[in-house]
Design a protein around this motif. Structure first.
Motif, PDB file in Angstrom:
ATOM      1  N   GLY A 191      27.656  41.615   9.671  1.00 24.34           N
ATOM      2  CA  GLY A 191      27.827  43.020  10.002  1.00 24.34           C
ATOM      3  C   GLY A 191      28.666  43.256  11.233  1.00 24.34           C
ATOM      4  N   MET A 192      28.591  42.346  12.197  1.00 22.51           N
ATOM      5  CA  MET A 192      29.366  42.505  13.429  1.00 22.51           C
ATOM      6  C   MET A 192      29.676  41.133  14.001  1.00 22.51           C
ATOM      7  SD  MET A 192      28.493  44.701  16.896  1.00 22.51           S
ATOM      8  CE  MET A 192      27.151  43.672  17.485  1.00 22.51           C
ATOM      9  N   VAL A 193      30.873  40.986  14.538  1.00 22.96           N
ATOM     10  CA  VAL A 193      31.293  39.751  15.196  1.00 22.96           C
ATOM     11  C   VAL A 193      31.476  40.040  16.678  1.00 22.96           C
ATOM     12  CG1 VAL A 193      33.058  37.958  15.367  1.00 22.96           C
ATOM     13  CG2 VAL A 193      32.432  38.871  13.126  1.00 22.96           C
ATOM     14  N   GLU A 246      32.952  42.968  21.637  1.00 24.13           N
ATOM     15  CA  GLU A 246      32.533  43.342  20.290  1.00 24.13           C
ATOM     16  C   GLU A 246      33.766  43.534  19.432  1.00 24.13           C
ATOM     17  OE1 GLU A 246      30.341  47.131  18.056  1.00 24.13           O
ATOM     18  OE2 GLU A 246      30.205  46.889  20.227  1.00 24.13           O
ATOM     19  N   GLY A 247      33.679  43.116  18.181  1.00 21.78           N
ATOM     20  CA  GLY A 247      34.807  43.268  17.273  1.00 21.78           C
ATOM     21  C   GLY A 247      35.362  41.928  16.870  1.00 21.78           C
ATOM     22  N   GLY A 248      36.435  41.942  16.107  1.00 24.38           N
ATOM     23  CA  GLY A 248      37.017  40.697  15.612  1.00 24.38           C
ATOM     24  C   GLY A 248      36.482  40.396  14.226  1.00 24.38           C
ATOM     25  N   THR A 249      36.843  39.228  13.721  1.00 21.73           N
ATOM     26  CA  THR A 249      36.441  38.822  12.375  1.00 21.73           C
ATOM     27  C   THR A 249      35.736  37.488  12.437  1.00 21.73           C
ATOM     28  OG1 THR A 249      38.463  37.564  11.896  1.00 21.73           O
ATOM     29  CG2 THR A 249      38.515  39.944  11.480  1.00 21.73           C
ATOM     30  N   GLY A 250      35.088  37.149  11.348  1.00 23.26           N
ATOM     31  CA  GLY A 250      34.424  35.854  11.248  1.00 23.26           C
ATOM     32  C   GLY A 250      35.325  34.782  10.686  1.00 23.26           C
ATOM     33  N   GLU A 251      36.635  35.048  10.663  1.00 19.08           N
ATOM     34  CA  GLU A 251      37.562  34.072  10.102  1.00 19.08           C
ATOM     35  C   GLU A 251      37.686  32.860  11.006  1.00 19.08           C
ATOM     36  OE1 GLU A 251      41.200  36.100   9.518  1.00 19.08           O
ATOM     37  OE2 GLU A 251      40.440  37.395   7.923  1.00 19.08           O
ATOM     38  N   VAL A 252      38.027  31.741  10.398  1.00 18.78           N
ATOM     39  CA  VAL A 252      38.135  30.495  11.144  1.00 18.78           C
ATOM     40  C   VAL A 252      39.363  30.515  12.039  1.00 18.78           C
ATOM     41  CG1 VAL A 252      39.457  29.332   9.343  1.00 18.78           C
ATOM     42  CG2 VAL A 252      38.091  27.977  10.911  1.00 18.78           C
ATOM     43  N   ASP A 253      39.234  29.901  13.199  1.00 18.71           N
ATOM     44  CA  ASP A 253      40.363  29.724  14.111  1.00 18.71           C
ATOM     45  C   ASP A 253      40.546  28.223  14.293  1.00 18.71           C
ATOM     46  OD1 ASP A 253      42.227  29.634  16.123  1.00 18.71           O
ATOM     47  OD2 ASP A 253      41.358  31.298  17.245  1.00 18.71           O
ATOM     48  N   TYR A 254      41.646  27.696  13.794  1.00 17.86           N
ATOM     49  CA  TYR A 254      41.851  26.257  13.781  1.00 17.86           C
ATOM     50  C   TYR A 254      42.476  25.725  15.069  1.00 17.86           C
ATOM     51  CZ  TYR A 254      40.823  26.359   8.787  1.00 17.86           C
ATOM     52  OH  TYR A 254      40.197  26.512   7.577  1.00 17.86           O
ATOM     53  N   GLN A 255      42.839  26.613  15.983  1.00 15.25           N
ATOM     54  CA  GLN A 255      43.467  26.144  17.215  1.00 15.25           C
ATOM     55  C   GLN A 255      42.481  25.349  18.065  1.00 15.25           C
ATOM     56  OE1 GLN A 255      46.619  29.013  18.982  1.00 15.25           O
ATOM     57  NE2 GLN A 255      44.812  30.238  18.548  1.00 15.25           N
ATOM     58  N   VAL A 289      23.050  46.963  12.666  1.00 12.66           N
ATOM     59  CA  VAL A 289      23.657  45.788  12.059  1.00 12.66           C
ATOM     60  C   VAL A 289      22.573  44.781  11.720  1.00 12.66           C
ATOM     61  CG1 VAL A 289      25.235  43.865  12.469  1.00 12.66           C
ATOM     62  CG2 VAL A 289      25.807  46.144  13.291  1.00 12.66           C
ATOM     63  N   ARG A 290      22.640  44.227  10.534  1.00 15.15           N
ATOM     64  CA  ARG A 290      21.655  43.220  10.139  1.00 15.15           C
ATOM     65  C   ARG A 290      21.994  41.858  10.704  1.00 15.15           C
ATOM     66  NH1 ARG A 290      20.572  39.217   6.059  1.00 15.15           N
ATOM     67  NH2 ARG A 290      18.315  39.135   5.694  1.00 15.15           N
ATOM     68  N   THR A 291      23.248  41.431  10.544  1.00 16.63           N
ATOM     69  CA  THR A 291      23.649  40.085  10.939  1.00 16.63           C
ATOM     70  C   THR A 291      24.789  40.139  11.946  1.00 16.63           C
ATOM     71  OG1 THR A 291      23.023  39.199   8.781  1.00 16.63           O
ATOM     72  CG2 THR A 291      24.455  37.833  10.129  1.00 16.63           C
ATOM     73  N   VAL A 292      24.578  39.514  13.081  1.00 13.43           N
ATOM     74  CA  VAL A 292      25.602  39.423  14.122  1.00 13.43           C
ATOM     75  C   VAL A 292      26.036  37.967  14.244  1.00 13.43           C
ATOM     76  CG1 VAL A 292      26.085  39.676  16.592  1.00 13.43           C
ATOM     77  CG2 VAL A 292      24.694  41.384  15.416  1.00 13.43           C
ATOM     78  N   MET A 293      27.334  37.747  14.252  1.00 18.03           N
ATOM     79  CA  MET A 293      27.874  36.417  14.520  1.00 18.03           C
ATOM     80  C   MET A 293      28.542  36.437  15.892  1.00 18.03           C
ATOM     81  SD  MET A 293      30.825  34.174  12.565  1.00 18.03           S
ATOM     82  CE  MET A 293      29.769  33.669  11.201  1.00 18.03           C
ATOM     83  N   THR A 294      28.144  35.505  16.744  1.00 22.97           N
ATOM     84  CA  THR A 294      28.738  35.401  18.075  1.00 22.97           C
ATOM     85  C   THR A 294      29.543  34.114  18.164  1.00 22.97           C
ATOM     86  OG1 THR A 294      26.991  36.695  19.133  1.00 22.97           O
ATOM     87  CG2 THR A 294      28.253  35.216  20.544  1.00 22.97           C
ATOM     88  N   LYS A 295      30.841  34.260  18.398  1.00 21.12           N
ATOM     89  CA  LYS A 295      31.732  33.102  18.487  1.00 21.12           C
ATOM     90  C   LYS A 295      31.995  32.749  19.947  1.00 21.12           C
ATOM     91  CE  LYS A 295      35.278  34.784  16.311  1.00 21.12           C
ATOM     92  NZ  LYS A 295      36.606  34.811  15.642  1.00 21.12           N
ATOM     93  N   GLY A 296      32.380  31.514  20.166  1.00 21.85           N
ATOM     94  CA  GLY A 296      32.740  31.085  21.511  1.00 21.85           C
ATOM     95  C   GLY A 296      33.017  29.594  21.524  1.00 21.85           C
ATOM     96  N   VAL A 297      33.950  29.158  22.363  1.00 22.97           N
ATOM     97  CA  VAL A 297      34.313  27.743  22.413  1.00 22.97           C
ATOM     98  C   VAL A 297      33.160  26.941  22.995  1.00 22.97           C
ATOM     99  CG1 VAL A 297      36.758  28.317  22.669  1.00 22.97           C
ATOM    100  CG2 VAL A 297      35.370  27.911  24.712  1.00 22.97           C
ATOM    101  N   ALA A 298      33.241  25.623  22.856  1.00 20.97           N
ATOM    102  CA  ALA A 298      32.178  24.745  23.342  1.00 20.97           C
ATOM    103  C   ALA A 298      31.979  24.922  24.840  1.00 20.97           C
ATOM    104  CB  ALA A 298      32.524  23.291  23.033  1.00 20.97           C
ATOM    105  N   GLY A 299      30.719  25.028  25.255  1.00 23.24           N
ATOM    106  CA  GLY A 299      30.397  25.123  26.672  1.00 23.24           C
ATOM    107  C   GLY A 299      30.582  26.496  27.274  1.00 23.24           C
TER     108      GLY A 299
END
Length: 739
Positions: A400-402, A210-219, A255-265
């Motif tokens: 609301g949460m990443v 839990e935590g982090g930002t919704g900013e783009v990671d170009y790597q 939290v209303r909106t949760v964004m979950t990030k993760g690499v492909a697969g």
């Protein structure tokens, strides 16, 4: 006075049920439960159990104390206490068990009392106290920071119509039943082929933070993964997927909106499937009354259509239309949008029209931007999954949460392989082998790569072909490709295992898929529609044949209106095939696809250089010039394909061989020269991986020898290169071998 037999039997059953319920609480949750049993939480003036008796009581003793104190009202007290500690799932489960129903909850409150309507539980954090409800009603639906957080509407704002509530209740049951059917089975690694596997049997927990930002990671995503399990700058908070929408310490508002990030697969889609299945099976998140899962692949094909939000839900979830539900503000609703990175809608949050009416028709793009920003149906919760590079499509103030899915930890990797291989000795051998290669061990953080690795190693052990187990990424993916060719030959061509597996037809299919992989990779496309296939010279019929034959490489997913969507099973498979296409093109025609500019007459000056040497050097330069490292893994595969041992595995697909061992020596030296320059640590790391694919570990060996001798002064490396070596040398392997 004698206790009636039926009352005694009821209390006895309640006692057993309560004990099983308390067993579902973790130790710290059980302590909270006991702490809330004193008077503050007691309804109807029930007396409290003395603290001195509860302090050291275990679960069984606590149940006995509760039954002795509260008698017929024990379940009512337990329900109130569970709600006080936000254990609504257990409340739901307890009531469901009391009703004796198989799929629907009962709204039983203690000694035969029934709720007057089948309205669902209050959301966590709300109270049934009239004063609190009144306060909550005034703030219900109000948003802060453009819909980032909200206080959910209490149950009293729901419709009190018995007929409407009963209709909604039946709709919920039907929706859950259909979601169970949809998500109870998975196809591991592939789309719509192979044997059905029960999700609950094979699911392995993922490490989510839990935590982090919704900013783009170009790597490049592999580079992100390589740093994901390093020691973080600040302590990480692990979170279970089922707890994402639950209140937690330090978070007063839901939290209303949760964004979950993760690499492909990494497992994002399977994560949402498990969430949906658990909800549909009455296991978790029962405060959510309706869950509507969407994929952006499904929504892409509706790009030119117009819907209202109600019509869109009716279209995908016909149960709601049949029930006549035309408004969702009186319900606690969760929308799940999986695969933001695959979205081909504009999502113009700044210029799209404002929409507040759920019955007003507009484009799907406008619906999404208004729903996500909170101007449309602000009481809804949203869960969006995405690869990191697409995270910035959603404005940060709408999230609301990443959370981030980081894949398997080392113990979870082992759990996966032990589930996959029931033979304990075989599983242990494979786990030990994987630990000997840093590249493979690292990649196994990705669940899809675990599946690829298991597929390859299982075949190698079964057939005894291919010599030793593959230790490099290129060798692993070549083996994987060969396994698929064998399956195609045996299943569709009627061939035997000993027959040549590269028939002219198979070769043509793979060459077409490799071309598609390269051309779409250049555009950044990971999913392909008919127009994309046409641009690459593949008609829709041929694509369907390819997906039906090479089911574990290329998959087809039929969406609404019979529109078809295609993709490779994983980004790394696409990158491997793209490298294969570049390699084959250079072998067959001498054209270097890594060179965009046309050759001039001055190119004759370079004739003294071997063609293959220049080819690989240009590829290294191109990869180093990439600002985000998007060619890093592609370069590893391309260089790995230069080895004669790897080319021999592709005999039949490669009509003629490529570079010589002398060329490889020159390439190795060229890479070493690049490492000696002042590169960033991540670039140095990738070049070390490239040397590994070329079976060269001389720098590591020299450094190890210097370390053993206690003298490092003769090793000339910059601080950046030392950083790269430290990361490699500290990899968690017992035997470093190829790093």
């Amino acid at each position: 006075m004698a206790v009636p037999k039926e009352v005694f039997l009821k209390i006895f059953e309640d006692k057993k049920l309560l004990f099983r319920t308390l067993q579902d609480l973790k130790d710290e949750e059980f302590q909270d439960f006991k702490w809330h049993l004193p008077p503050d939480c007691m309804p109807n003036g029930f007396s409290a159990i003395p603290v001195c008796k509860l302090e050291n009581a275990d679960r069984r003793e606590t149940v006995d104390l509760m039954v002795k104190t509260y008698w017929k009202n024990t379940i009512e007290v337990a329900t109130t206490t569970l709600k006080a500690i936000n254990q609504n799932d257990l409340v739901y489960k307890l009531r469901n068990a009391l009703s004796g129903a198989t799929g629907a909850p009962s709204w039983y409150f203690g000694d035969g009392a029934q709720a007057t309507t089948p309205a669902l539980d209050p959301s966590p954090g709300t109270s049934e106290d009239p004063a609190t409800v009144h306060s909550a009603q005034k703030t219900s639906g109000e948003l802060s920071a453009k819909g980032m957080k909200y206080i959910p509407a209490p149950p009293s704002t729901m419709s009190t119509s018995a007929e409407l509530s009963e209709t909604a209740y039946k709709c919920q049951r039907e929706l859950k039943s259909n979601l169970q059917k949809k998500f109870q089975c998975v196809f591991e690694g592939i789309g719509k082929a192979g044997n059905l596997t029960l999700l609950n049997q094979v699911y392995t927990e993922l490490y989510i933070t839990e935590g982090g930002t919704g900013e783009v990671d170009y790597q490049h995503e592999v580079r992100q993964m390589e740093t994901a399990f390093m020691k973080p700058d600040r302590p990480e908070t692990a979170i279970r997927a089922g707890d994402i929408f639950k209140a937690s310490p330090g978070r007063d508002e839901l939290v209303r909106t949760v964004m979950t990030k993760g690499v492909a697969g990494i497992g994002k889609t399977v994560l949402t499937q498990k969430f949906n299945l658990d909800w549909a099976e009455y296991k978790t998140n029962q405060d959510i009354q309706f869950t509507f899962p969407f994929t952006f692949r499904e929504l892409n094909v509706l790009k030119e259509k117009k819907y209202s939000l109600v019509e869109l839900v009716h279209h995908f979830f016909t149960e709601t239309k049949a029930a006549g539900i035309c408004s969702f503000k009186e319900f606690q609703v969760l929308f799940i949008f999986d695969g933001l990175d695959e979205c081909r809608l504009p999502l113009d949050f700044h210029n799209n029209e404002i929409l507040t009416d759920v019955r007003e028709s507009t484009s799907v793009d406008v619906l999404l931007t208004n729903l996500i920003s909170g101007t449309l149906l602000p009481s809804a919760r949203l869960w969006i999954t995405t690869r990191p590079a697409a995270a910035n499509q959603i404005p940060p103030d709408c999230v609301g949460m990443v959370t981030e899915v980081k894949g398997f930890t080392d113990p979870q990797k082992e759990e996966y392989f032990r589930k996959r291989f029931r033979d304990e000795e075989q599983a242990s051998r494979l786990i030990s082998h994987i630990k000997t290669s840093r590249n493979i061990h690292l990649m196994c953080h990705i669940p899809v790569f675990c599946w690829i690795t298991a597929t390859v190693l299982e075949n190698v052990l079964k057939t005894g072909e291919g010599g030793e187990l593959p230790k490099t990424l290129t060798a692993m993916y070549i083996h994987f490709l060969v396994v698929q060719a064998k399956l195609k030959n045996a299943k569709y061509d009627g061939g035997a295992e000993t027959d040549p597996h590269w028939s002219p037809e198979s070769r043509k299919m793979i060459e077409s898929l490799a071309k598609l992989a390269f051309e779409q990779l250049q555009k950044g496309n990971l999913i392909f529609y008919e127009s994309d296939l046409t641009e690459c010279g593949i008609d829709i019929t041929a694509a369907s044949v390819y997906s039906g034959v090479f089911t574990q490489i290329f998959r087809e997913e039929s969406e609404l209106y019979q529109d078809k969507v295609f993709s490779f099973v994983h980004l790394t498979v696409q990158e491997f095939l793209a490298a294969l296409h570049v390699h084959l093109t250079f072998i067959n025609s001498g054209v270097n696809l890594m060179e965009r500019e046309k050759k001039s007459r001055w190119s004759k000056l370079f004739r003294k250089k071997p063609r293959w040497t220049q080819f690989y050097q240009r590829a290294v330069d191109k990869a180093l010039q990439s600002p985000n490292g998007h060619l890093d893994l592609f370069l590893r595969f391309l260089l790995g394909l230069s080895l004669p041992t790897n080319q021999s595995l592709l005999r039949g697909l490669l009509i003629q061989t490529g570079s010589s061992s002398q060329t490889n020596l020159v390439t190795v030296q060229y890479i070493k020269d690049k490492i000696s320059e002042h590169l960033s640590p991540d670039r140095s790391i990738n070049l070390f991986h490239c040397l590994n694919e070329l079976n060269d570990s001389s720098i590591v060996e020299e450094t190890q020898q210097s370390l053993r001798s206690g003298c490092l002064r003769n090793v000339q490396l910059s601080p950046a290169q030392w950083s790269a070596l430290v990361i490699i040398l500290l990899s968690p392997e017992k035997h470093l071998g190829p790093y």
